[in-house]
Scaffold this motif. Structure first.
Motif, short mmCIF file in Angstrom:
data_model
loop_
_atom_site.label_atom_id
_atom_site.label_comp_id
_atom_site.label_asym_id
_atom_site.label_seq_id
_atom_site.Cartn_x
_atom_site.Cartn_y
_atom_site.Cartn_z
N ALA A 270 -12.68 -2.06 -2.84
CA ALA A 270 -13.56 -1.90 -1.56
C ALA A 270 -14.69 -2.71 -1.49
O ALA A 270 -15.40 -2.86 -2.73
CB ALA A 270 -13.62 -0.21 -1.47
N GLU A 271 -15.17 -3.07 -0.57
CA GLU A 271 -16.54 -3.74 -0.30
C GLU A 271 -17.63 -2.48 -0.47
O GLU A 271 -17.38 -1.54 -0.22
CB GLU A 271 -16.78 -4.19 0.83
N ARG A 272 -18.47 -2.70 -1.33
CA ARG A 272 -19.71 -1.70 -1.67
C ARG A 272 -20.93 -2.19 -1.18
O ARG A 272 -21.90 -2.81 -1.57
CB ARG A 272 -20.08 -1.47 -3.00
N PRO A 273 -21.13 -2.12 0.24
CA PRO A 273 -22.43 -2.68 0.81
C PRO A 273 -23.69 -1.79 0.57
O PRO A 273 -23.49 -0.79 -0.36
CB PRO A 273 -21.91 -2.64 2.46
N GLY A 274 -24.80 -1.97 1.19
CA GLY A 274 -25.71 -0.97 1.03
C GLY A 274 -26.53 -1.21 -0.21
O GLY A 274 -27.06 -0.45 -0.75
N PHE A 275 -26.96 -2.53 -0.42
CA PHE A 275 -27.81 -2.85 -1.57
C PHE A 275 -28.51 -3.84 -1.45
O PHE A 275 -28.48 -4.63 -0.70
CB PHE A 275 -26.73 -3.12 -2.79
N THR A 276 -29.65 -3.90 -2.21
CA THR A 276 -30.61 -5.44 -2.35
C THR A 276 -30.18 -5.81 -3.68
O THR A 276 -30.21 -5.21 -4.66
CB THR A 276 -31.97 -4.93 -2.48
N LEU A 277 -30.40 -7.35 -3.60
CA LEU A 277 -30.11 -7.99 -4.74
C LEU A 277 -31.35 -9.03 -4.61
O LEU A 277 -31.45 -9.96 -3.81
CB LEU A 277 -28.81 -8.86 -4.76
N THR A 278 -32.38 -9.15 -5.72
CA THR A 278 -33.17 -9.82 -5.85
C THR A 278 -33.34 -10.64 -7.30
O THR A 278 -33.22 -9.87 -8.28
CB THR A 278 -34.71 -9.10 -5.71
N GLN A 279 -33.56 -11.95 -7.41
CA GLN A 279 -33.53 -12.52 -8.53
C GLN A 279 -35.29 -12.72 -8.63
O GLN A 279 -35.70 -13.17 -7.59
CB GLN A 279 -32.85 -13.90 -8.26
N VAL A 280 -35.57 -12.68 -9.80
CA VAL A 280 -37.09 -12.79 -10.47
C VAL A 280 -37.00 -13.55 -11.41
O VAL A 280 -35.82 -13.47 -12.29
CB VAL A 280 -37.73 -11.70 -10.54
N ALA A 281 -37.89 -14.48 -11.62
CA ALA A 281 -38.08 -15.34 -12.90
C ALA A 281 -39.78 -15.81 -12.99
O ALA A 281 -40.33 -15.63 -11.95
CB ALA A 281 -37.54 -16.80 -12.58
N GLY A 282 -40.00 -15.81 -14.23
CA GLY A 282 -41.27 -15.97 -14.46
C GLY A 282 -41.62 -16.78 -16.01
O GLY A 282 -40.50 -16.88 -16.40
N LEU A 283 -42.51 -17.48 -16.00
CA LEU A 283 -42.92 -18.19 -17.10
C LEU A 283 -44.23 -17.82 -17.80
O LEU A 283 -44.50 -18.14 -18.90
CB LEU A 283 -43.22 -19.66 -16.56
N SER A 284 -45.00 -16.91 -17.32
CA SER A 284 -46.17 -16.59 -18.12
C SER A 284 -45.76 -15.76 -19.25
O SER A 284 -44.78 -14.92 -19.15
CB SER A 284 -47.02 -15.75 -16.90
N PRO A 285 -46.51 -15.66 -20.14
CA PRO A 285 -46.28 -14.95 -21.47
C PRO A 285 -46.15 -13.65 -21.09
O PRO A 285 -45.43 -12.88 -21.61
CB PRO A 285 -47.36 -15.16 -22.24
N ASP A 286 -46.82 -12.89 -20.09
CA ASP A 286 -46.77 -11.43 -19.77
C ASP A 286 -45.66 -11.15 -18.58
O ASP A 286 -46.01 -9.95 -17.96
CB ASP A 286 -48.01 -10.96 -19.46
N PHE A 287 -44.93 -12.15 -18.05
CA PHE A 287 -44.09 -11.73 -17.11
C PHE A 287 -42.95 -10.73 -17.31
O PHE A 287 -42.97 -9.83 -16.54
CB PHE A 287 -42.94 -13.15 -16.93
N GLU A 288 -42.64 -10.37 -18.55
CA GLU A 288 -41.66 -9.43 -18.59
C GLU A 288 -42.26 -8.06 -18.71
O GLU A 288 -41.78 -7.05 -18.32
CB GLU A 288 -40.64 -9.61 -19.83
N ALA A 289 -43.36 -8.06 -19.05
CA ALA A 289 -44.19 -6.76 -19.20
C ALA A 289 -44.51 -6.36 -17.73
O ALA A 289 -44.59 -5.28 -17.37
CB ALA A 289 -45.54 -7.06 -19.94
N LYS A 290 -44.88 -7.39 -16.92
CA LYS A 290 -45.22 -7.21 -15.58
C LYS A 290 -44.04 -6.51 -14.97
O LYS A 290 -44.15 -5.44 -14.16
CB LYS A 290 -45.78 -8.39 -14.87
N LEU A 291 -42.96 -7.17 -15.10
CA LEU A 291 -41.60 -6.90 -14.60
C LEU A 291 -41.31 -5.36 -14.96
O LEU A 291 -40.85 -4.60 -13.91
CB LEU A 291 -40.60 -8.13 -14.89
N SER A 292 -41.31 -5.14 -16.18
CA SER A 292 -41.28 -3.74 -16.80
C SER A 292 -41.99 -2.72 -16.14
O SER A 292 -41.43 -1.70 -15.69
CB SER A 292 -41.27 -3.62 -18.17
N ASP A 293 -43.31 -2.95 -15.83
CA ASP A 293 -44.21 -2.22 -15.32
C ASP A 293 -43.62 -1.70 -13.85
O ASP A 293 -43.82 -0.60 -13.30
CB ASP A 293 -45.66 -2.65 -15.07
N VAL A 294 -42.98 -2.51 -13.13
CA VAL A 294 -42.46 -2.23 -11.94
C VAL A 294 -40.88 -1.81 -11.78
O VAL A 294 -40.64 -0.76 -10.97
CB VAL A 294 -42.35 -3.56 -10.93
#
Length: 184
Positions: free
Chosen positions: A22-46
């Motif tokens: 079955a199709e499973r609609p009703g979602f969001t899909l967002t791709q995020v990318a970063g190069l700063s040394p603290d990118f993953e920490a900022k992402l994890s905070d959210v």
């Protein structure tokens, strides 16, 4: 405002005693990318904890996160997810919801169906719940997430979703002993 129409609107529903597609609609899909040394920490905070490797998903509440490359992630959340807005300005944010379709495959034969289509080891001891594969089906890139023992979500580009749907349902025909179609 335009109403979103499913790319699988013409697809015939597939449900049987042992397998459901079955199709499973009703979602969001967002791709995020970063190069700063603290990118993953900022992402994890959210969004919470991040997956350590490309082949694993991290589920945090109603979100699933896939590491799709070095410093690149997919965030799959409910339609009301505000992660993209909260990350704006902190990293590269690319909304992919409108360009992807999510197909759910559930039931005991699901692994056998997938094994006919994709070059991945689908054995239950290898492709366990939480595993993610970035692979291909007939030269079409797909991302597969094992959500439970014999349950999978297949993310495919909208343009190719009907072709993938037909390939999956064709591969499932041998298990169609008790198949029912809503359109018949």
């Amino acid at each position: 405002m335009l109403e979103r129409r499913s790319a699988l609107a013409s697809a015939r529903p597939y449900a049987g005693a042992a397998l459901r597609i079955a199709e499973r609609p009703g979602f969001t899909l967002t791709q995020v990318a970063g190069l700063s040394p603290d990118f993953e920490a900022k992402l994890s905070d959210v969004v919470g904890a991040l997956p350590e490797t490309v082949a694993r998903a991290q589920v945090n509440g109603d979100r699933a996160l896939f590491r799709i490359g070095p410093a690149q992630f997919w965030i799959i959340g409910p339609e009301t997810d505000d992660a993209a807005a909260r990350l704006h300005g902190q990293c590269a944010v690319t909304p992919l919801t409108s360009s992807r379709v999510r197909i759910a495959l559930e039931g005991a034969p699901a692994r056998a169906v997938l094994a006919k289509l994709m070059p991945v080891d689908w054995d239950a001891s290898v492709f366990t719940p939480g595993t993610v594969a970035l692979t291909g089906l007939h030269h079409t890139p797909v991302t597969v997430h094992c959500t439970a023992g014999n349950a999978f979500d297949i993310y495919v580009m909208r343009t190719f979703s009907l072709d993938v749907w037909e390939a999956v349902t064709d591969a499932a025909l041998e298990f169609a002993g008790h198949r029912t179609n809503a359109d018949t």
